[in-house]
Design a protein around this motif. Sequence first.
Motif, PDB file in Angstrom:
ATOM      1  N   LYS A   4       0.895  -1.185  -0.096  1.00 18.74           N
ATOM      2  CA  LYS A   4      -0.022  -0.102  -0.041  1.00 18.74           C
ATOM      3  C   LYS A   4       1.165   1.121   0.016  1.00 18.74           C
ATOM      4  CE  LYS A   4      -4.060  -1.989   2.290  1.00 18.74           C
ATOM      5  NZ  LYS A   4      -4.804  -1.614   3.515  1.00 18.74           N
ATOM      6  N   TRP A   6       0.793   4.167   1.557  1.00 20.84           N
ATOM      7  CA  TRP A   6       1.426   4.936   2.848  1.00 20.84           C
ATOM      8  C   TRP A   6       2.323   3.945   3.673  1.00 20.84           C
ATOM      9  CZ3 TRP A   6       1.961   9.687   3.120  1.00 20.84           C
ATOM     10  CH2 TRP A   6       0.901  10.200   2.659  1.00 20.84           C
ATOM     11  N   GLU A   7       2.078   2.465   3.384  1.00 18.43           N
ATOM     12  CA  GLU A   7       3.136   1.534   3.947  1.00 18.43           C
ATOM     13  C   GLU A   7       4.430   1.728   3.451  1.00 18.43           C
ATOM     14  OE1 GLU A   7       1.541  -2.431   3.474  1.00 18.43           O
ATOM     15  OE2 GLU A   7      -0.187  -2.004   4.961  1.00 18.43           O
ATOM     16  N   ASN A  10       5.858   5.254   4.559  1.00 14.95           N
ATOM     17  CA  ASN A  10       6.268   4.985   6.008  1.00 14.95           C
ATOM     18  C   ASN A  10       7.633   4.158   5.935  1.00 14.95           C
ATOM     19  OD1 ASN A  10       4.433   6.664   7.370  1.00 14.95           O
ATOM     20  ND2 ASN A  10       2.929   4.867   7.039  1.00 14.95           N
ATOM     21  N   GLU A  24       4.096  13.896   2.721  1.00  7.13           N
ATOM     22  CA  GLU A  24       2.752  13.977   2.978  1.00  7.13           C
ATOM     23  C   GLU A  24       2.305  15.359   2.344  1.00  7.13           C
ATOM     24  OE1 GLU A  24       2.976  14.349   7.284  1.00  7.13           O
ATOM     25  OE2 GLU A  24       2.657  11.813   7.420  1.00  7.13           O
ATOM     26  N   SER A 107     -13.133   5.383  11.598  1.00  7.19           N
ATOM     27  CA  SER A 107     -12.263   4.362  11.008  1.00  7.19           C
ATOM     28  C   SER A 107     -12.907   3.376  10.136  1.00  7.19           C
ATOM     29  CB  SER A 107     -11.334   3.762  11.911  1.00  7.19           C
ATOM     30  OG  SER A 107     -11.950   3.169  12.841  1.00  7.19           O
ATOM     31  N   ASP A 134      -7.987  11.757   3.167  1.00  4.37           N
ATOM     32  CA  ASP A 134      -7.290  10.443   3.317  1.00  4.37           C
ATOM     33  C   ASP A 134      -7.353   9.843   4.928  1.00  4.37           C
ATOM     34  OD1 ASP A 134      -5.419   8.245   3.532  1.00  4.37           O
ATOM     35  OD2 ASP A 134      -4.290   8.918   1.891  1.00  4.37           O
ATOM     36  N   ASN A 135      -7.890   8.796   5.048  1.00  4.14           N
ATOM     37  CA  ASN A 135      -7.697   8.359   6.686  1.00  4.14           C
ATOM     38  C   ASN A 135      -6.581   7.903   6.928  1.00  4.14           C
ATOM     39  OD1 ASN A 135      -7.888   5.946   5.003  1.00  4.14           O
ATOM     40  ND2 ASN A 135      -9.408   5.106   6.303  1.00  4.14           N
ATOM     41  N   GLU A 136      -5.720   7.795   6.259  1.00  7.60           N
ATOM     42  CA  GLU A 136      -4.056   7.689   6.675  1.00  7.60           C
ATOM     43  C   GLU A 136      -3.512   8.773   7.129  1.00  7.60           C
ATOM     44  OE1 GLU A 136      -2.091   4.329   5.077  1.00  7.60           O
ATOM     45  OE2 GLU A 136      -3.735   3.450   4.255  1.00  7.60           O
ATOM     46  N   LEU A 137      -4.067  10.036   6.668  1.00  6.75           N
ATOM     47  CA  LEU A 137      -3.383  11.160   6.997  1.00  6.75           C
ATOM     48  C   LEU A 137      -4.154  11.931   7.911  1.00  6.75           C
ATOM     49  CD1 LEU A 137      -2.554  12.846   3.441  1.00  6.75           C
ATOM     50  CD2 LEU A 137      -1.085  11.949   5.095  1.00  6.75           C
ATOM     51  N   GLU A 139      -6.672  12.023  11.229  1.00  7.13           N
ATOM     52  CA  GLU A 139      -7.048  10.855  12.415  1.00  7.13           C
ATOM     53  C   GLU A 139      -8.746  11.131  12.293  1.00  7.13           C
ATOM     54  OE1 GLU A 139      -7.338  11.196  17.327  1.00  7.13           O
ATOM     55  OE2 GLU A 139      -5.625  11.974  16.433  1.00  7.13           O
TER      56      GLU A 139
END
Length: 171
Positions: A4, A6-7, A10, A24, A107, A134-137, A139
């Motif tokens: 993915k 973001w994985e 990161n 980001e 989430s 984006d729910n990964e950016l 909260e």
Amino acid sequence: MMIKMWEKINEKFKKYPARMKVAEKMIELGLSLNNDGKIYCGNLKISDKALAIAADVDRRAIKSTIEIIQNDEDLFNIFSNVLPAGTLLKNIAKNLNLGVIEIEVGSQNEGILAAITKIISKKGINIRQAYAEDNELEENPILTVITENPIDNDLISEFLKIKGVNRVSIY
């Protein structure tokens, strides 16, 4: 197996907070890295200084982030294909007599957009634009829906019944 986005980001930048901030900010603003090693928003070249100010980092973080992206095929495939999303009508909706719905989601947010659009379409109102953070950016990501006409406040209770919706604002 495809990692993915973001994985992968990161994995490469977790030890380098400034570089992570640059990556980001590039994703947030729709900035891409071109083959010439320069950063663009569409066809507009963005200076390292401007991006450093926007990301609140030193200009050296821009250079090192670009270098890492260029030397990693997966990252380059991500960052060379980022596109700016275009104009978000939210801030000018009132001037255009459009409606704005902001929905804070949790989430567990599968199907929220479909449920929202179903409620809106039952009222016979067209959707001009929908934008989800984006729910990964974020909260508490926000789904913003711009409608052809302003929305009545009585729909708030219907929106709040949707699983995963935390908060609704209509203006």
